[in-house]
Design a protein around this motif. Sequence first.
Motif, PDB file in Angstrom:
ATOM      1  N   UNK A 129      -5.086  -0.090 -11.286  1.00  0.00           N
ATOM      2  CA  UNK A 129      -3.847   0.541 -11.869  1.00  0.00           C
ATOM      3  C   UNK A 129      -2.526  -0.140 -11.170  1.00  0.00           C
ATOM      4  N   UNK A 130      -1.624  -0.163 -11.881  1.00  0.00           N
ATOM      5  CA  UNK A 130      -0.318  -0.680 -11.470  1.00  0.00           C
ATOM      6  C   UNK A 130       0.583   0.318 -11.162  1.00  0.00           C
ATOM      7  N   UNK A 131       1.054   0.526  -9.883  1.00  0.00           N
ATOM      8  CA  UNK A 131       1.871   1.837  -9.391  1.00  0.00           C
ATOM      9  C   UNK A 131       2.771   1.290  -8.240  1.00  0.00           C
ATOM     10  N   UNK A 132       3.814   1.972  -8.304  1.00  0.00           N
ATOM     11  CA  UNK A 132       4.748   1.838  -7.148  1.00  0.00           C
ATOM     12  C   UNK A 132       4.325   1.971  -5.762  1.00  0.00           C
ATOM     13  N   UNK A 164       7.156  -1.222  -1.080  1.00  0.00           N
ATOM     14  CA  UNK A 164       8.720  -0.960  -1.864  1.00  0.00           C
ATOM     15  C   UNK A 164       8.716  -1.791  -3.027  1.00  0.00           C
ATOM     16  N   UNK A 165       7.491  -2.098  -3.662  1.00  0.00           N
ATOM     17  CA  UNK A 165       7.515  -2.605  -5.122  1.00  0.00           C
ATOM     18  C   UNK A 165       6.091  -2.413  -5.850  1.00  0.00           C
ATOM     19  N   UNK A 191      -7.544   4.831  -3.901  1.00  0.00           N
ATOM     20  CA  UNK A 191      -7.076   3.604  -4.354  1.00  0.00           C
ATOM     21  C   UNK A 191      -6.312   2.694  -3.295  1.00  0.00           C
ATOM     22  N   UNK A 192      -6.367   1.617  -3.242  1.00  0.00           N
ATOM     23  CA  UNK A 192      -5.773   0.464  -2.314  1.00  0.00           C
ATOM     24  C   UNK A 192      -4.892  -0.512  -2.803  1.00  0.00           C
ATOM     25  N   UNK A 193      -3.966  -0.752  -2.216  1.00  0.00           N
ATOM     26  CA  UNK A 193      -3.007  -2.087  -2.817  1.00  0.00           C
ATOM     27  C   UNK A 193      -3.556  -3.194  -1.963  1.00  0.00           C
ATOM     28  N   UNK A 207      -2.878   2.988   1.068  1.00  0.00           N
ATOM     29  CA  UNK A 207      -3.744   3.994  -0.066  1.00  0.00           C
ATOM     30  C   UNK A 207      -2.566   4.681  -0.770  1.00  0.00           C
ATOM     31  N   UNK A 208      -3.397   5.384  -1.981  1.00  0.00           N
ATOM     32  CA  UNK A 208      -2.725   6.212  -2.947  1.00  0.00           C
ATOM     33  C   UNK A 208      -4.111   6.964  -3.291  1.00  0.00           C
ATOM     34  N   UNK A 209      -3.734   8.517  -3.534  1.00  0.00           N
ATOM     35  CA  UNK A 209      -4.928   9.221  -3.724  1.00  0.00           C
ATOM     36  C   UNK A 209      -4.475   9.561  -5.389  1.00  0.00           C
TER      37      UNK A 209
END
Length: 167
Positions: A19-22, A27-28, A53-55, A60-62
Amino acid sequence: MTVVCHNWEILKKQTIRREVKHCKMCGKNSLFTDTNIRRHNSNGKHIYRFAIYKCEKNHTWNKKLDIYKTFRRHERVHGREPVNKESTLTELPVNLYMEKLISEVHVTIKSVEGVYRIDFLLSQQIPDWSRTAVVDKIRNGFILVNGLSIKPSAKVMPYDTIMIKLL
Protein backbone atom coordinates in the motif's frame (compact mmCIF):
# COMPACT_ATOMS: atom_id res chain seq x y z
CA MET A 1 -22.99 -46.58 11.49
CA THR A 2 -19.78 -44.64 11.92
CA VAL A 3 -18.85 -41.00 12.37
CA VAL A 4 -15.80 -39.59 10.56
CA CYS A 5 -14.00 -36.57 12.10
CA HIS A 6 -11.78 -34.08 10.27
CA ASN A 7 -9.77 -31.07 11.44
CA TRP A 8 -9.42 -28.23 8.93
CA GLU A 9 -7.18 -25.19 8.84
CA ILE A 10 -8.34 -22.73 6.19
CA LEU A 11 -5.36 -20.76 4.93
CA LYS A 12 -5.14 -17.96 2.41
CA LYS A 13 -2.77 -18.28 -0.48
CA GLN A 14 0.25 -16.11 0.28
CA THR A 15 0.20 -12.88 -1.68
CA ILE A 16 2.37 -9.82 -1.33
CA ARG A 17 0.27 -6.93 -0.06
CA ARG A 18 1.50 -3.41 -0.67
CA GLU A 19 0.00 0.00 0.00
CA VAL A 20 1.13 3.54 -0.70
CA LYS A 21 0.82 5.64 2.44
CA HIS A 22 2.43 8.74 3.89
CA CYS A 23 5.39 7.73 6.06
CA LYS A 24 5.76 10.14 9.00
CA MET A 25 9.44 9.24 9.45
CA CYS A 26 10.39 9.66 5.76
CA GLY A 27 8.15 12.72 5.31
CA LYS A 28 6.77 11.52 1.94
CA ASN A 29 4.48 8.92 0.40
CA SER A 30 6.17 5.52 0.55
CA LEU A 31 5.35 2.00 -0.55
CA PHE A 32 4.58 -0.14 2.52
CA THR A 33 4.86 -3.95 2.28
CA ASP A 34 3.01 -6.38 4.55
CA THR A 35 5.44 -8.37 6.72
CA ASN A 36 2.79 -11.06 7.43
CA ILE A 37 3.27 -10.37 11.13
CA ARG A 38 0.07 -9.84 13.10
CA ARG A 39 -0.19 -8.01 16.41
CA HIS A 40 -3.02 -8.00 18.97
CA ASN A 41 -3.77 -5.28 21.55
CA SER A 42 -6.47 -5.29 24.18
CA ASN A 43 -8.16 -2.59 26.24
CA GLY A 44 -10.40 -4.83 28.37
CA LYS A 45 -13.52 -4.63 26.20
CA HIS A 46 -12.04 -5.22 22.75
CA ILE A 47 -9.13 -7.01 21.10
CA TYR A 48 -7.59 -5.15 18.16
CA ARG A 49 -5.80 -7.08 15.40
CA PHE A 50 -3.15 -5.25 13.36
CA ALA A 51 -1.01 -6.12 10.33
CA ILE A 52 2.53 -4.73 10.46
CA TYR A 53 3.70 -3.03 7.26
CA LYS A 54 7.21 -1.66 6.56
CA CYS A 55 8.42 0.98 4.11
CA GLU A 56 11.72 0.84 2.15
CA LYS A 57 13.60 2.32 5.12
CA ASN A 58 12.10 -0.20 7.62
CA HIS A 59 9.72 2.28 9.24
CA THR A 60 6.60 0.48 10.45
CA TRP A 61 2.88 1.17 10.11
CA ASN A 62 0.18 -0.85 11.87
CA LYS A 63 -2.92 -1.41 9.74
CA LYS A 64 -6.03 -2.20 11.79
CA LEU A 65 -7.62 -5.43 10.51
CA ASP A 66 -10.29 -6.42 13.05
CA ILE A 67 -11.87 -5.55 16.36
CA TYR A 68 -13.20 -8.40 18.53
CA LYS A 69 -15.18 -8.41 21.75
CA THR A 70 -13.20 -9.97 24.59
CA PHE A 71 -14.69 -13.32 25.37
CA ARG A 72 -13.97 -16.88 24.36
CA ARG A 73 -15.34 -16.93 20.77
CA HIS A 74 -14.00 -13.47 19.75
CA GLU A 75 -16.97 -12.30 17.72
CA ARG A 76 -16.09 -9.77 15.05
CA VAL A 77 -17.28 -6.24 15.80
CA HIS A 78 -16.43 -4.59 12.47
CA GLY A 79 -13.83 -4.71 9.75
CA ARG A 80 -12.41 -7.73 7.99
CA GLU A 81 -9.53 -8.75 5.79
CA PRO A 82 -10.26 -9.10 2.09
CA VAL A 83 -11.25 -12.61 1.08
CA ASN A 84 -8.92 -14.38 -1.30
CA LYS A 85 -10.99 -16.89 -3.30
CA GLU A 86 -8.06 -19.32 -3.53
CA SER A 87 -7.77 -21.16 -0.23
CA THR A 88 -5.97 -24.28 0.81
CA LEU A 89 -6.73 -26.82 3.49
CA THR A 90 -4.32 -28.93 5.45
CA GLU A 91 -6.30 -32.04 4.50
CA LEU A 92 -7.69 -33.35 1.23
CA PRO A 93 -11.36 -32.64 0.48
CA VAL A 94 -13.87 -34.85 2.22
CA ASN A 95 -14.88 -37.83 0.09
CA LEU A 96 -18.33 -38.51 1.51
CA TYR A 97 -19.27 -41.38 -0.77
CA MET A 98 -16.29 -43.66 -0.26
CA GLU A 99 -18.22 -45.88 2.12
CA LYS A 100 -21.99 -46.24 2.53
CA LEU A 101 -21.67 -47.05 6.25
CA ILE A 102 -20.73 -43.50 7.23
CA SER A 103 -23.66 -41.76 8.90
CA GLU A 104 -22.07 -38.45 9.91
CA VAL A 105 -19.00 -36.36 9.16
CA HIS A 106 -17.77 -33.90 11.79
CA VAL A 107 -15.42 -31.15 10.62
CA THR A 108 -13.71 -29.05 13.30
CA ILE A 109 -12.33 -25.74 12.08
CA LYS A 110 -9.00 -25.21 13.84
CA SER A 111 -8.14 -21.83 12.31
CA VAL A 112 -9.44 -19.51 9.59
CA GLU A 113 -7.60 -16.79 7.66
CA GLY A 114 -10.15 -14.51 6.07
CA VAL A 115 -13.93 -14.66 5.90
CA TYR A 116 -15.73 -17.65 4.35
CA ARG A 117 -19.41 -18.48 3.99
CA ILE A 118 -20.23 -22.04 4.98
CA ASP A 119 -22.09 -22.85 1.74
CA PHE A 120 -19.16 -21.61 -0.40
CA LEU A 121 -16.56 -23.44 1.69
CA LEU A 122 -18.36 -26.80 1.67
CA SER A 123 -19.11 -26.63 -2.06
CA GLN A 124 -15.39 -25.96 -2.65
CA GLN A 125 -14.18 -28.80 -0.47
CA ILE A 126 -16.74 -31.52 -1.30
CA PRO A 127 -16.28 -32.32 -4.99
CA ASP A 128 -19.66 -34.01 -5.51
CA TRP A 129 -21.77 -31.15 -4.08
CA SER A 130 -22.70 -27.90 -5.79
CA ARG A 131 -23.40 -24.75 -3.81
CA THR A 132 -27.14 -25.22 -4.40
CA ALA A 133 -26.97 -28.76 -3.01
CA VAL A 134 -25.17 -27.49 0.09
CA VAL A 135 -27.80 -24.75 0.58
CA ASP A 136 -30.61 -27.35 0.33
CA LYS A 137 -28.89 -29.59 2.89
CA ILE A 138 -28.44 -26.66 5.28
CA ARG A 139 -32.11 -25.65 4.97
CA ASN A 140 -33.28 -29.26 5.48
CA GLY A 141 -31.18 -29.66 8.64
CA PHE A 142 -28.57 -32.10 7.29
CA ILE A 143 -25.73 -29.63 7.97
CA LEU A 144 -25.46 -28.12 11.46
CA VAL A 145 -22.83 -25.88 13.05
CA ASN A 146 -22.14 -26.47 16.75
CA GLY A 147 -25.35 -28.52 16.88
CA LEU A 148 -27.52 -25.63 15.68
CA SER A 149 -29.22 -24.98 12.35
CA ILE A 150 -27.73 -22.00 10.52
CA LYS A 151 -28.24 -19.88 7.43
CA PRO A 152 -26.29 -20.74 4.26
CA SER A 153 -24.63 -17.31 4.49
CA ALA A 154 -23.22 -17.98 8.00
CA LYS A 155 -19.51 -17.25 8.35
CA VAL A 156 -17.08 -19.98 9.40
CA MET A 157 -15.30 -19.17 12.67
CA PRO A 158 -12.42 -20.91 14.47
CA TYR A 159 -13.48 -23.78 16.77
CA ASP A 160 -16.76 -24.31 14.90
CA THR A 161 -17.82 -27.92 14.46
CA ILE A 162 -19.69 -28.62 11.24
CA MET A 163 -21.84 -31.76 11.43
CA ILE A 164 -22.90 -33.28 8.09
CA LYS A 165 -25.61 -35.98 8.29
CA LEU A 166 -25.40 -38.43 5.40
CA LEU A 167 -28.10 -41.01 6.16
